[in-house]
Enzyme design. Structure first.
Site, PDB file in Angstrom:
ATOM      1  N   CYS A 180      -4.417  -5.072   2.467  1.00 43.85           N
ATOM      2  CA  CYS A 180      -3.503  -6.217   2.540  1.00 43.85           C
ATOM      3  C   CYS A 180      -2.396  -6.067   3.580  1.00 43.85           C
ATOM      4  CB  CYS A 180      -2.940  -6.558   1.161  1.00 43.85           C
ATOM      5  SG  CYS A 180      -2.363  -5.165   0.181  1.00 43.85           S
ATOM      6  N   ARG A 219      -8.662   6.531  -1.616  1.00 45.79           N
ATOM      7  CA  ARG A 219      -7.680   6.773  -2.667  1.00 45.79           C
ATOM      8  C   ARG A 219      -7.918   8.153  -3.274  1.00 45.79           C
ATOM      9  NH1 ARG A 219      -7.595   0.697  -5.462  1.00 45.79           N
ATOM     10  NH2 ARG A 219      -7.120  -0.381  -3.504  1.00 45.79           N
ATOM     11  N   GLN A 233     -14.067  -2.281   0.139  1.00 50.42           N
ATOM     12  CA  GLN A 233     -13.728  -3.481  -0.616  1.00 50.42           C
ATOM     13  C   GLN A 233     -14.187  -4.728   0.136  1.00 50.42           C
ATOM     14  OE1 GLN A 233      -9.409  -2.861  -1.027  1.00 50.42           O
ATOM     15  NE2 GLN A 233      -9.745  -2.769  -3.229  1.00 50.42           N
ATOM     16  N   ASP A 283     -12.710  -7.531   0.676  1.00 53.99           N
ATOM     17  CA  ASP A 283     -11.315  -7.864   0.464  1.00 53.99           C
ATOM     18  C   ASP A 283     -10.947  -9.138   1.205  1.00 53.99           C
ATOM     19  OD1 ASP A 283      -8.989  -7.251  -0.786  1.00 53.99           O
ATOM     20  OD2 ASP A 283      -8.444  -5.562   0.497  1.00 53.99           O
ATOM     21  N   HIS A 318      -7.675 -12.070   1.769  1.00 53.30           N
ATOM     22  CA  HIS A 318      -6.291 -12.472   1.555  1.00 53.30           C
ATOM     23  C   HIS A 318      -6.128 -13.882   2.077  1.00 53.30           C
ATOM     24  CE1 HIS A 318      -6.118  -8.065   1.335  1.00 53.30           C
ATOM     25  NE2 HIS A 318      -5.243  -8.323   0.379  1.00 53.30           N
ATOM     26  N   LYS A 321      -2.176 -10.842 -11.958  1.00 54.25           N
ATOM     27  CA  LYS A 321      -3.564 -11.015 -11.507  1.00 54.25           C
ATOM     28  C   LYS A 321      -4.448 -11.492 -12.647  1.00 54.25           C
ATOM     29  CE  LYS A 321      -5.156  -6.251 -12.370  1.00 54.25           C
ATOM     30  NZ  LYS A 321      -5.677  -5.021 -11.776  1.00 54.25           N
ATOM     31  N   HIS A 345      -4.387 -12.345  -3.141  1.00 58.98           N
ATOM     32  CA  HIS A 345      -5.262 -11.180  -2.921  1.00 58.98           C
ATOM     33  C   HIS A 345      -6.536 -11.399  -3.737  1.00 58.98           C
ATOM     34  CE1 HIS A 345      -1.747  -8.479  -1.678  1.00 58.98           C
ATOM     35  NE2 HIS A 345      -1.145  -9.526  -2.233  1.00 58.98           N
TER      36      HIS A 345
END
Length: 660
Positions: A355, A384, A402, A404, A406, A487, A533
């Protein structure tokens, strides 16, 4: 004795006022109700031996309820610890909490437990269970606790943590907490003599005879209180259930789950591996696994393009200042890999999320309201530093990709964009064969958040309304949100009923402010966008593992690495099948021919084990008539199918994404 007035509360009935005498226990209130194992008094769980007070509200706790199961399993953990110390007197006690479907207890012993040790411990537990020992609670001072447990160094450490937050490596509460210390004695049913004791806040079952069914499962190594700086202990896992039938059903379920374990199937089907030379939690995909992953990604990419997403690409590492701006170094540093010092002492980090970089894409030039909503999408690999104790195949990895996205929009667009995003997410998951969903709403952690309470309240209520529109069950998750916004999590059940967290949709008013993101409004003013997100798979690796276990390796034909394999009756039929396979490949199908020297029946068995959706068998008659024979996964067969129809059938099954 004087009379007391108590209120009996039950879920399905009106509260009942009852008059009892002083000293009446919860056990006496619920006498004859054999499934009641504890009581909730004023919202707190109590042993059945608790003496009720005037005016108290008392609820029965059934053994089948969540609290009842936890009490059953925690009591069984105590019985296991007693059994271990009777068999291994030198064993020092760690903690023994209930966990999902069972319990564990940690021990400091001279050597790791052997499977034969577990058998002996389970036998000793059965003896203790039959003795009917009584669990008895005592409040003690810190000095008394230290004196009584002088030989238990880990318990002494916990005494020092009284009232503090202390958790095990998997998040289970330790057995000390609150404003008082308590010890539970296991007392002989006949004589009342002390058999064993443990520091514990309880509550517990009345006696060990109230434990209906249990089994020890396995042992493993675990760091004390989850820290690699602490000693390594030996952990024994077990499970306990209200009936023997439920225990058997659980063991059958575990047997089926073991067959579906993605790590096992990944090896058997040659899909992926996690080489020791690379490191824990870092997977490599083999050619067949690479095909499945590519097909997953390609279909997702196409669907995102149809929904108006723009694809971006960002690097794997960045200067630490980016995560200072985002706040991740303040709130998430423990989950990040350590910094690399480059460029004369500048700290660089492997990115744990995408992000902040997407915010820089948005901010690379001026933005107009006409561009919004702007939907940025990336297959972004992140890193991570998960603790070694929680890394698990592809489902809990240290490096993963991911899907991912946005989304940047105006406040006026926010509700509609969230609604369409959640609908898109659910429909795309359905395309991959997952259909049983519920939603979870994660709200602010009061100890870990940025931004104003008003912004959080608005974001949370907006998400709640969007979630409710889907008509799916909505479960609260208090305090489970990330530091920047609430979320919605999409939870799905797989083919054997296990729940998995899939997609997340987060509403964020805070990062746009931290990055000073702006767009030009119709009136020429500069306004702050809202940020959404959204990760659909969560991670590609984890989603791959979930699908692998959901389908038990038998992917639907559109996802299968090999969609059909040609099986010749004899060598003379190989060229005919190779010609058929060539036609199929030109139509975009993944078809191979087994031209090995193995006999036909062995080839069939081999490809059944590899879970290939179709086998195309050809003999003399097929060659003469221009046909093939279809063999399906269930062993059924369709003979004499014309070649063009056979190809059309394969194309149709793949295009419709159905399971066969």
């Amino acid at each position: 004795m004087s009379d007391l007035r108590v209120i009996i509360k039950r879920d399905s009935a009106e509260p009942e006022e009852r008059t009892v005498t002083t000293g009446t226990t919860a056990a006496e209130l619920f006498q004859g109700e054999r499934s009641v194992v504890a009581a909730r008094v004023g919202g707190e769980l109590k042993d059945l031996a608790y003496a009720v007070a005037d005016g108290e509200e008392v609820e029965p706790v059934d053994i089948t309820s969540e609290d009842g199961l936890n009490i059953l399993r925690h009591s069984t953990a105590h019985v296991m610890a007693q059994a271990v110390q009777e068999l291994f007197p030198e064993a020092k006690l760690g903690i023994g909490p209930p966990v999902k479907d069972g319990f564990y207890y940690d021990f400091d012993v001279d050597r790791p437990f052997h499977p034969d040790d577990l058998k002996a411990v389970e036998k000793k537990m059965q003896e203790i269970q039959k003795r009917g020992q009584r669990f008895s609670r005592r409040v003690v001072t810190e000095e008394q606790a230290r004196e009584e447990l002088a030989g238990e160094p880990y318990k002494l450490e916990l005494i020092g943590l009284k009232g503090a937050s202390a958790t095990s490596d998997d998040g289970a509460d330790v057995e000390v907490g609150g404003g008082e210390l308590t010890i539970y004695d296991n007392l002989d049913a006949k004589t009342g003599e002390l058999c064993w004791k443990d520091l514990c806040r309880g509550p517990h079952l009345p006696t060990t005879r109230n434990i209906p069914a249990f089994k020890l499962m396995r042992n493993a190594a675990a760091y004390w209180r989850g820290s690699e700086k602490n000693p390594m202990l030996q952990r024994i896992y077990g499970t306990a259930w209200p009936t023997k039938e439920e225990l058997k059903a659980h063991l059958d379920f575990l047997e089926e789950a073991a067959k579906r374990d993605h790590r096992k199937l990944g090896t058997e089907l040659d899909l992926f591996s996690i080489p020791e030379q690379i490191g824990s939690g870092l997977a490599v995909f083999h050619p067949k696994g690479g095909i499945v992953r590519r097909v997953m990604e390609d279909y997702s990419r196409r669907r995102h393009e149809e929904e108006g997403y723009d694809f971006v690409y960002t690097p794997h590492a960045t200067k630490g200042t980016l995560f200072e701006i985002s706040g991740h170094l303040d709130w998430y540093a423990d989950g990040m890999y350590p910094p690399m010092q480059l460029d004369e002492g500048t700290d660089y980090y492997l990115k744990p999320m995408n992000c902040p970089m997407h915010n820089l894409v948005f901010d690379a030039r001026g933005r107009s309201y006409r561009e919004l909503p702007l939907r940025l999408f990336e297959f972004g690999t992140v890193y991570r530093y998960e603790k070694s104790g929680v890394v698990h195949g592809l489902t809990r990895a240290r490096g993963f990709t991911q899907d991912d996205a946005h989304i940047y929009c105006t406040k006026e667009q926010m509700a509609d964009e969230l609604d369409s995003t959640l609908t898109f997410v659910l429909n795309l998951l359905r395309d991959y064969g997952l259909t049983d969903f519920y939603l979870e709403l994660s709200t602010k952690d009061p100890e870990k958040y940025v931004g104003s309470d008003e912004a959080w309240e608005e974001a949370t209520e907006t998400l709640r309304k969007v979630a409710e529109k889907q008509g799916l069950p909505l479960v609260p998750d208090p305090g489970g949100a990330a530091f920047y916004g609430p979320k919605i999590s999409v939870q799905t059940k797989d083919a054997i009923g296990r729940s998995w967290q899939m997609s997340t949709v987060q509403l964020d008013f805070n990062l746009p402010e931290r990055f000073d993101l702006q767009y030009t409004a119709p009136d020429g003013s500069r306004q702050r966008p809202v940020m959404i997100h959204r990760a659909l798979f969560g991670s590609i690796e984890r989603f791959f593992a979930v699908l692998l276990e959901h389908y038990a390796g038998a992917f639907p034909a559109w996802l299968a690495p090999v969609q059909a394999v040609g099986i010749p009756v004899g060598d003379a039929h190989v060229p005919y099948l190779q010609e058929f396979a060539g036609e199929a490949k030109r139509k975009g199908l993944r078809v191979e021919v087994d031209a090995s020297s193995d006999r036909m029946q062995k080839k069939i068995r081999t490809h059944q084990k590899l879970k290939v959706p179709f086998m195309i068998i050809v003999g003399d008659e097929d060659m003469t008539n221009g046909t093939v024979s279809f063999r399906y996964r269930d062993g059924s067969q369709e003979n004499g199918v014309p070649r063009d129809q056979a190809l059309a059938k394969l194309v149709d099954v793949v295009d419709r994404r159905v399971q066969v």
